[in-house]
Structure formats: C-alpha cells, structure tokens
Design a protein around this motif. Sequence first.
Motif, PDB file in Angstrom:
ATOM      1  N   ALA A 116     -16.928  -1.494  44.633  1.00 21.49           N
ATOM      2  CA  ALA A 116     -15.864  -1.653  45.631  1.00 21.49           C
ATOM      3  C   ALA A 116     -16.372  -2.232  46.946  1.00 21.49           C
ATOM      4  O   ALA A 116     -15.581  -2.688  47.767  1.00 21.49           O
ATOM      5  N   PHE A 117     -17.696  -2.237  47.138  1.00 17.07           N
ATOM      6  CA  PHE A 117     -18.259  -2.647  48.426  1.00 17.07           C
ATOM      7  C   PHE A 117     -18.587  -4.134  48.406  1.00 17.07           C
ATOM      8  O   PHE A 117     -19.753  -4.544  48.417  1.00 17.07           O
ATOM      9  N   ASN A 118     -17.549  -4.930  48.413  1.00 14.88           N
ATOM     10  CA  ASN A 118     -17.716  -6.378  48.283  1.00 14.88           C
ATOM     11  C   ASN A 118     -18.309  -7.034  49.521  1.00 14.88           C
ATOM     12  O   ASN A 118     -18.778  -8.172  49.452  1.00 14.88           O
ATOM     13  N   SER A 119     -18.297  -6.335  50.662  1.00 19.94           N
ATOM     14  CA  SER A 119     -18.820  -6.926  51.899  1.00 19.94           C
ATOM     15  C   SER A 119     -20.298  -6.649  52.099  1.00 19.94           C
ATOM     16  O   SER A 119     -20.901  -7.180  53.034  1.00 19.94           O
ATOM     17  N   LEU A 120     -20.885  -5.810  51.250  1.00 24.66           N
ATOM     18  CA  LEU A 120     -22.300  -5.465  51.408  1.00 24.66           C
ATOM     19  C   LEU A 120     -23.185  -6.704  51.305  1.00 24.66           C
ATOM     20  O   LEU A 120     -23.054  -7.503  50.383  1.00 24.66           O
ATOM     21  N   VAL A 121     -24.124  -6.832  52.242  1.00 27.76           N
ATOM     22  CA  VAL A 121     -25.107  -7.916  52.174  1.00 27.76           C
ATOM     23  C   VAL A 121     -26.530  -7.363  52.131  1.00 27.76           C
ATOM     24  O   VAL A 121     -27.448  -8.047  51.673  1.00 27.76           O
ATOM     25  N   ARG A 122     -26.721  -6.112  52.593  1.00 27.53           N
ATOM     26  CA  ARG A 122     -28.052  -5.496  52.555  1.00 27.53           C
ATOM     27  C   ARG A 122     -27.924  -4.063  52.056  1.00 27.53           C
ATOM     28  O   ARG A 122     -27.136  -3.293  52.603  1.00 27.53           O
ATOM     29  N   TRP A 134     -16.571   9.369  49.185  1.00 21.71           N
ATOM     30  CA  TRP A 134     -16.520   9.618  50.627  1.00 21.71           C
ATOM     31  C   TRP A 134     -16.850   8.372  51.453  1.00 21.71           C
ATOM     32  O   TRP A 134     -16.665   8.352  52.665  1.00 21.71           O
ATOM     33  N   LEU A 135     -17.334   7.316  50.787  1.00 22.50           N
ATOM     34  CA  LEU A 135     -17.620   6.055  51.479  1.00 22.50           C
ATOM     35  C   LEU A 135     -16.505   5.028  51.319  1.00 22.50           C
ATOM     36  O   LEU A 135     -16.594   3.935  51.879  1.00 22.50           O
ATOM     37  N   GLN A 136     -15.470   5.362  50.579  1.00 29.76           N
ATOM     38  CA  GLN A 136     -14.450   4.372  50.245  1.00 29.76           C
ATOM     39  C   GLN A 136     -13.725   3.827  51.468  1.00 29.76           C
ATOM     40  O   GLN A 136     -13.228   2.695  51.450  1.00 29.76           O
ATOM     41  N   ASP A 137     -13.659   4.608  52.554  1.00 31.13           N
ATOM     42  CA  ASP A 137     -12.988   4.128  53.765  1.00 31.13           C
ATOM     43  C   ASP A 137     -13.722   2.951  54.398  1.00 31.13           C
ATOM     44  O   ASP A 137     -13.168   2.265  55.262  1.00 31.13           O
ATOM     45  N   LEU A 138     -14.969   2.724  53.981  1.00 34.26           N
ATOM     46  CA  LEU A 138     -15.769   1.630  54.549  1.00 34.26           C
ATOM     47  C   LEU A 138     -15.926   0.467  53.569  1.00 34.26           C
ATOM     48  O   LEU A 138     -16.705  -0.454  53.830  1.00 34.26           O
ATOM     49  N   ALA A 139     -15.204   0.508  52.462  1.00 34.03           N
ATOM     50  CA  ALA A 139     -15.404  -0.485  51.405  1.00 34.03           C
ATOM     51  C   ALA A 139     -15.197  -1.915  51.896  1.00 34.03           C
ATOM     52  O   ALA A 139     -15.875  -2.838  51.434  1.00 34.03           O
ATOM     53  N   LEU A 140     -14.300  -2.122  52.839  1.00 35.91           N
ATOM     54  CA  LEU A 140     -13.972  -3.486  53.278  1.00 35.91           C
ATOM     55  C   LEU A 140     -14.846  -3.970  54.427  1.00 35.91           C
ATOM     56  O   LEU A 140     -14.909  -5.173  54.676  1.00 35.91           O
ATOM     57  N   THR A 141     -15.514  -3.045  55.141  1.00 31.59           N
ATOM     58  CA  THR A 141     -16.252  -3.448  56.349  1.00 31.59           C
ATOM     59  C   THR A 141     -17.756  -3.304  56.222  1.00 31.59           C
ATOM     60  O   THR A 141     -18.503  -4.023  56.886  1.00 31.59           O
TER      61      THR A 141
END
Length: 677
Positions: A517-523, A490-497
Amino acid sequence: LAVGWGSGAVTAWTTSPGGCELVQSTADCTGRWLSSVPGNLRGDTEELLLDDNTIQVLGNASLLSYHQLRRLSLTKNRLELIKPGVFLSSQGLHALSLADNLLFTNYSLTAAALSALPALRTLDLAGNRLTEDMVSVLVRNLSSLESLSVARNIIMRLDSSVFTNLTQLLELNLEKNYIFEIDQAFEGLQRLQRLNIAYNYLPCVVEFSLTQLRELNVSNNIIEWFLALESDDLFELEVLDLSHNRLLFFPVLPRQSKLHSLLLKDNEMSFYQRLPNGTSLVDVTVQFLLIDGNSTNITTVSLWDEICHSNLSSLHLLDMSQNQVWYLPEGFLAQMPSLTHLKLNQNCLETFQLSEGDPLAMLTELDLSQNQLVELGAEVGAGNILPNLQLFNLSTNRLQVLPPGVFAYTRKITTVDLSRNRVNLCPQPAVAGEAETPPCVDIRGVKTLTHLSLAGCGLRGLGGHPFQGTSLMHLDLSDNHQALSGDLGWLQDLALTLQVLSLRNTSLSSTAMDFSAFNSLVRLDLSGNSLSVFPSSLGILKLLSLDLRDNCLPALPPDVARMPLGKSLQEVYLSQNPYNCCTLGWWDSLQRVEGLHIPDGQEMTCSYASRTLSPRALPERVLWSCRWQTANLALLYLVLALPTCLTLLVAFAVVFLTLKQKLLKMVKSRCGVSSPY
C-alpha cells in the motif's frame, strides 16, 4: 580568508607553447613543474596562475612581459626570494597569493619587492613560517591592502607595531598561529570589519573595544573570559564566534551592538546563582581593588550577577551546545525577542519551561537534545506556544510525556525528534487492572509534521491510528524491539505520504508483512532484523534505496532485477546475510542492472559447505559443484535410471537368445496339434 581567482569566463581553453591553458586574459600554469615564470604568454594577460610548481626565485625579469597583470598566484611553490625589481613592470597588481612557500628565508628583500605595489588590495602570506617581526617588515609599506592572510605561520605575540599603516584593511586572517598575547595590535585598523584569530592560544579577551568590527572569530583558543569594554558606544559587531574554548561564564558583551549570531559551542559555561544542591549565591559580593598610577578605586559587585546588561534584541542565533548549563536564569531569553535558532544540546538541563507570550515567539529551531530533561513545562491552556517553531529536537533525554497538546500550538512544526526517550504514542491500549492508560505523546492531527524520529524509545505494541491526521514523509522507528507485529495496519494513515521509513533493528521476522500500500516509499531500511524470506510485497514498490543488511536471508528472488523494484533501485545494501553460494543468480542479475549502486558489495559473503566465500570470486570447483546441485532433477533421475534400464534390457535379450530353442519346442509340445489340409 579566501581569495577568489578566476574571471568566471566560459570560453573554451587553449594551450600555449609552454603548456599553460589560456582563456581570454587568464593563463593557468598550475602543476606544470615549472621552475620559472614562462615568458611566452600573451602580453595582455591579466591573471596568471602558477600554483603547485617548483619556482624558487622571482627574478627582476620574471614578469617583465606582463604589464597588464592584475592577479598573480604562486601558491605551493618553493619560493624563497622575490627580488626588489620584479613588480616594477606590473604595478597594477591587485591580488597576490604567496601561500605555502618559504618566504621566511629572504623576507627583507621580498618586503622591498612588495613595497613597489601601490595598488595591491589582497595579499595571502599563509604557511610561510613567518614570525610577527617578519610580518611587520613584509606589510609595512602596503597601505593600500584591504585583505591580508598570515594564517598558518609562527606568530606568537602581536602589538601595535605589527600592522602599522594598514589603514585600509578590511579583512585580517591570523588563524592557526601560536598567538598567546595581543596588546593593542588592532587599534590603528579603523576600517577592519572581519577578524579571524581562530586556532591560537589566547587565554582571554578583555576590554574588547573594536567598535567597527563586524565579524570576530576567536574559536578554538583557550579563552576563559570574554569582557567587552564598558561603553555606551554602538558596536557594529554582528557575528561573534567563541566556540571550542574554555569559557567559564557567559561572555560580557557590548551594551549596544548589532549582534545576530553568538556561537558559544563546546565551552565550560554554566550559571552560578543557584547550585544543584539548592544553595543560593544571590547575595554573595566581591570587592575589586583597581590601582591606576596614584589613584585607587574599590568597586563592590555581586559575584554571581547573571543579569545580562547587553542589548541582544537583534540576536537571531544562539549556540550554547556542549557546555555545563543546568538551568537558565530567569528572564535570560526574554532579552532575545528576535531569536530564531536556539541550540542548548549536550548540556545538563533537567527542565525547560515554555509559556504563552514567550520571548521565543520567533523561534524556528530549538535543540534540547542530549540533556537530562525529565520535564518539559508549559502553561496549562497556553494558546500561543512557539508559534513559528519548525524543528524541535528533544532526543536523548529522560522524557516520558510532553505537555498535552503542545504540538497543537506549533502551527508550523515540520520536524520532531523524540528518539531515545521513554515515550509512547497515543492512543495506548488500556492495561488490565489499571484505571488510567499509560502516559503517551499525541501527534494526531498535526498536519504540518513531515519528519518524525522515534528511534530507541522502547515503543510497545503500536496499534490504533497513532498517525491519523498527519502527513508524515519521514518516519524513523528503528531500535524499538517490541513495537511492531506482522500487521502494518497502524501505518495505513501514512500510505499516501510516507517516503522514508526506517524499521531497522525492530525484531521483524514476519514474511506476511505487507508493504504494497505504500506506493510513495522511496527509501526503506529493514536492516538488523530476522527476515528469512524476502517480503514479496516489496517487489511492486519503486524504491530508490533499500537496506537489507544483517538479516537471515539465504537468497533474493531470482527475478528481482526484472521486478518494478529492481528497475527503480539506485542503491541497495545486502551484506551480513547467510546467502547460499549456489543460489546467486539474483546477485549476478543485480550486478548487471544499469545505475544500481551496491555500497557494501565488497563486504558481501555467501556460505558453501561451512565455508564463507566472496560471491565476486567463487572458486571454479565450487561453481562446478553448484551446477550439479542446481541441475534439473528430472534429468538427473533420467541419467541415473538409464544404465539400470539398459542393463535389464541386455539381460533379458541374453536370456531369450540362450533359451530360444527350448522355448520354441516347449510351445510346440504344448500348443502344437497337426491339422489336415
């Protein structure tokens, strides 16, 4: 009132024979334990800083060598006396700071010295134990002053005699005194623009008539009433700070002003035309008997007239937080068409109405948090609700639903805080036996939304695509115990942002949770959960901050420091986990990572034989025991088996040697047959 010291020069500092640092025309002698002004500095010195020394007296010859002096600071000395002739050779002095000294002891002689400064513009007398009479004497002949600070003294009452002749004064700081009464003290200050009387004991402000004033700070007093003079004159007032007082009513402001910031935080304000039990006081009147000399006037007014007769068309900021407001009078906000920031948090509001063509069309920030809101009203079909709103804080209320499509009209919304309400996100799965799905908040398709907080909302079983069409960068789902499952689909729509994600205290225990899949995560915050194994998918992320506190982790991967995660981390929280003291190789490797900060490193503990120890100082016997426990098992088995094998070999050899002759005879007797050659 802050006094700026320093020329802003970037030239390298040099040191004078007296230990002072010199640059261009500035001499900095701060904190040198000086008991007198050094006399060996350059004669063209324009700025002299003598703060934090032990000077007690400025003698007549103290500044004799410095004819060019423009700025002098003697803050935090033990100054008791300034002799009358000390400034005769420095009459070009513009700024003088004498804060935090003992000038009350010889104030009359110090006043005589100050009177020899015809060009003085800025004077700081804060923290000198001065009374109002002492201040009056000290500033009596300083008609050139533009900025005066007498903060942190023992002034109690002000009248028209205190600031006589200060006709050029622009700024006056009286904060942190004991002022309880002001009687026409500022009437002669025709140029005064900024007045600070914060942290005193004023009970009220009535007949406020300083039309030239631009900023007035009377916060942190005990004011119950603020009444401006009834006049059609234009007041220059731009900022009025009445926060942290005891105001019972909305202040009576000047009819005409340039007010753009009105700060009313932390008072006892309410509106009284309607009471919570439904009683209306709209027709209640009161008669005032006004006696002035021989004339008597009787005025009848409506006691609870809540119509604001002031022109607030220029108001940009209204802060009414931390009051007792439970409703807003009709048309109250309509008088503020330029309002951009409205803070109504920590009140008693139960409803708040939004409508098309609202006077809040310019609003960019609306804070309604910590009220008792059960409903956020909006006109059905309204197409222009809060079009410029960027930050909307509704946290800690009783909301279960928002008006349908409310975010569709807020075309610039970036931040929404719905935390600690009983809301759910759309789409909601249908409940068996119920014709309608439960109420929910729909944020799908809100493209401008970047920050969303849903902490403590009691979210249940998130599924579907609740964030479809959004570009969220910050998402807080903490304190939702039943919201998550092992699948993050359900979080996949935010994977890029998505850059910041908080899943604190959400009952996570699944090791199959996939973050890859969450390559943009920093925290990422995973604290307060039940993770017993480090999620392997975290290893490939390039996080800057990771919070793993208060889980069930016995260890982290031994090679965590060599993973992409270990190389990118700048901050990691690790405490409150049951780490094994004998598997701390990962901890040692993290300690060696350059640039990695572990804020809770001092709180880290590990377990060994039912004991809790600090991994920073393990006893030697524990280390020795751990080495045995973690040794190569094959080697251990070999060491254990070798003595047995040797024993068996020796026993066999002894038996063989003992029975050698008998064995040979037996073999010959049974197998030996003579053969002729």
